[in-house]
Design an enzyme around this catalytic site. Sequence first.
Site, PDB file in Angstrom:
ATOM      1  N   GLY A   1       0.854  -1.177   0.000  1.00  0.00           N
ATOM      2  CA  GLY A   1       0.000   0.000   0.000  1.00  0.00           C
ATOM      3  C   GLY A   1       0.889   1.224   0.000  1.00  0.00           C
ATOM      4  O   GLY A   1       1.443   1.602   1.032  1.00  0.00           O
ATOM      5  N   ALA A   2       1.071   1.842  -1.171  1.00  0.00           N
ATOM      6  CA  ALA A   2       2.045   2.933  -1.310  1.00  0.00           C
ATOM      7  C   ALA A   2       1.382   4.310  -1.291  1.00  0.00           C
ATOM      8  O   ALA A   2       1.932   5.267  -1.804  1.00  0.00           O
ATOM      9  CB  ALA A   2       2.843   2.763  -2.611  1.00  0.00           C
ATOM     10  N   GLY A   3       0.224   4.390  -0.661  1.00  0.00           N
ATOM     11  CA  GLY A   3      -0.452   5.676  -0.553  1.00  0.00           C
ATOM     12  C   GLY A   3       0.184   6.555   0.517  1.00  0.00           C
ATOM     13  O   GLY A   3       1.355   6.370   0.887  1.00  0.00           O
ATOM     14  N   THR A   4      -0.593   7.478   1.048  1.00  0.00           N
ATOM     15  CA  THR A   4      -0.052   8.432   2.019  1.00  0.00           C
ATOM     16  C   THR A   4       0.442   7.741   3.279  1.00  0.00           C
ATOM     17  O   THR A   4       1.534   8.051   3.782  1.00  0.00           O
ATOM     18  CB  THR A   4      -1.114   9.477   2.387  1.00  0.00           C
ATOM     19  OG1 THR A   4      -1.599  10.101   1.201  1.00  0.00           O
ATOM     20  CG2 THR A   4      -0.520  10.545   3.301  1.00  0.00           C
ATOM     21  N   LEU A   5      -0.329   6.794   3.826  1.00  0.00           N
ATOM     22  CA  LEU A   5       0.087   6.102   5.047  1.00  0.00           C
ATOM     23  C   LEU A   5       1.342   5.270   4.803  1.00  0.00           C
ATOM     24  O   LEU A   5       2.314   5.363   5.561  1.00  0.00           O
ATOM     25  CB  LEU A   5      -1.046   5.222   5.567  1.00  0.00           C
ATOM     26  CG  LEU A   5      -0.726   4.400   6.827  1.00  0.00           C
ATOM     27  CD1 LEU A   5      -0.309   5.307   7.972  1.00  0.00           C
ATOM     28  CD2 LEU A   5      -1.919   3.540   7.223  1.00  0.00           C
ATOM     29  N   GLY A   6       1.331   4.474   3.743  1.00  0.00           N
ATOM     30  CA  GLY A   6       2.498   3.655   3.433  1.00  0.00           C
ATOM     31  C   GLY A   6       3.730   4.492   3.163  1.00  0.00           C
ATOM     32  O   GLY A   6       4.837   4.175   3.616  1.00  0.00           O
TER      33      GLY A   6
ATOM     34  N   ASP B   1       2.462  -1.981  -4.484  1.00  0.00           N
ATOM     35  CA  ASP B   1       1.106  -1.475  -4.707  1.00  0.00           C
ATOM     36  C   ASP B   1       0.641  -1.939  -6.079  1.00  0.00           C
ATOM     37  O   ASP B   1       1.468  -2.175  -6.976  1.00  0.00           O
ATOM     38  CB  ASP B   1       1.079   0.052  -4.630  1.00  0.00           C
ATOM     39  CG  ASP B   1      -0.321   0.606  -4.405  1.00  0.00           C
ATOM     40  OD1 ASP B   1      -0.590   1.070  -3.285  1.00  0.00           O
ATOM     41  OD2 ASP B   1      -1.135   0.566  -5.349  1.00  0.00           O
TER      42      ASP B   1
ATOM     43  N   HIS C   1     -12.779   1.046  17.471  1.00  0.00           N
ATOM     44  CA  HIS C   1     -14.078   1.711  17.477  1.00  0.00           C
ATOM     45  C   HIS C   1     -14.858   1.466  18.776  1.00  0.00           C
ATOM     46  O   HIS C   1     -15.818   2.182  19.056  1.00  0.00           O
ATOM     47  CB  HIS C   1     -14.907   1.266  16.276  1.00  0.00           C
ATOM     48  CG  HIS C   1     -14.237   1.541  14.968  1.00  0.00           C
ATOM     49  ND1 HIS C   1     -14.153   2.814  14.423  1.00  0.00           N
ATOM     50  CD2 HIS C   1     -13.577   0.735  14.101  1.00  0.00           C
ATOM     51  CE1 HIS C   1     -13.482   2.768  13.286  1.00  0.00           C
ATOM     52  NE2 HIS C   1     -13.127   1.520  13.067  1.00  0.00           N
TER      53      HIS C   1
END
Length: 331
Positions: free
Chosen positions: A12-17, A37, A182
């Site tokens: 997962g190379a988005g913002t978090l990754g 990703d 949660h």
Amino acid sequence: MVHHPGRVSIIGAGTLGGTIAYSLLLANTAKEILLVDMSHNIVQGQVLDLAEVQSTTTIRAGTFKEAGQSTLVVLTADTPPNDKDKNRQQWLKRSRHLLLSIASSMSPVHSDIMILVTSDPVDLYVQSLQSYFPHVSPNRIFGLGTTMATDRLGVWLRDMMSTSATTLPAEIADVYCIGTQHSPVIAWQHAKVDGMPASALPNLIAQRDVCNKIVSNHRRYLICERKGKAWFGEASAATRLVNAIIKSSTTIAAAAYGATAAASAIAPAKNPVWVLSVNVPKYECCLSWPAVICDTGIKHLVDIPLSADEQAQISQVVESNIADFQASFDN
């Protein structure tokens, strides 16, 4: 299968990754970081950007198969709920489908791999991965869980006692927020402030409702309202956990090869306790629980006493998590 010690793969190379990768590069913890990703453009863009960071750690784009041969995999990929989901069950099914697709693409994985899940639904992902990879010890597959809620609780207690007491408490210990992200449950029965049970301190008892709001995802909701997503706290917690595991592994390896006393003294005196999403045998499901970590993942769970009210809340969490797991299978 080839095992690559010191390799951390982030799926997962988005913002978090990308933020976790950036933090690990600054810490020079891993030997190598792989970004994985399904989007080729995102991976290449992140790698080109992160390669500008001055670090002794190498970073490159990797494949799912390569990730399966890492020391540690950090799973940040998810499929958030959307307007097309008619109910929670549809989201759970989509989440499970994504997870199984990733697990299949990683296979075969070596038995010494560790997998850290940051994605929601974290308990479902952890339990599903443990089922998918039966040759990997459940102690090597865990999620970030209520780590951040526990951190918030500790900060609040320190602030509370420093302003309401004449002197700063000598110690705040055994403070854990268990359950789920949660539905967090504060284990007041086990917590101690200056050697005294937190459940016996009147000023804390009077502030229970305030504290429950603080450890919840209330702050995250506020962030998401203003900017869409909340990444930095989660990335910080995941990075600290990865650092703790990898540095512990490095220290043990150095000692095996005759490291000097000065070098081995860098290691912490004892394994730290984290509140992670783990398999809790007595409940026969995954939920957030205090666990001692080491270079191989979960060393052991911490046995904590619960009050009748806390036990009732945990029973509800267990019932909900089991229902979610079953719902992800239903047609």
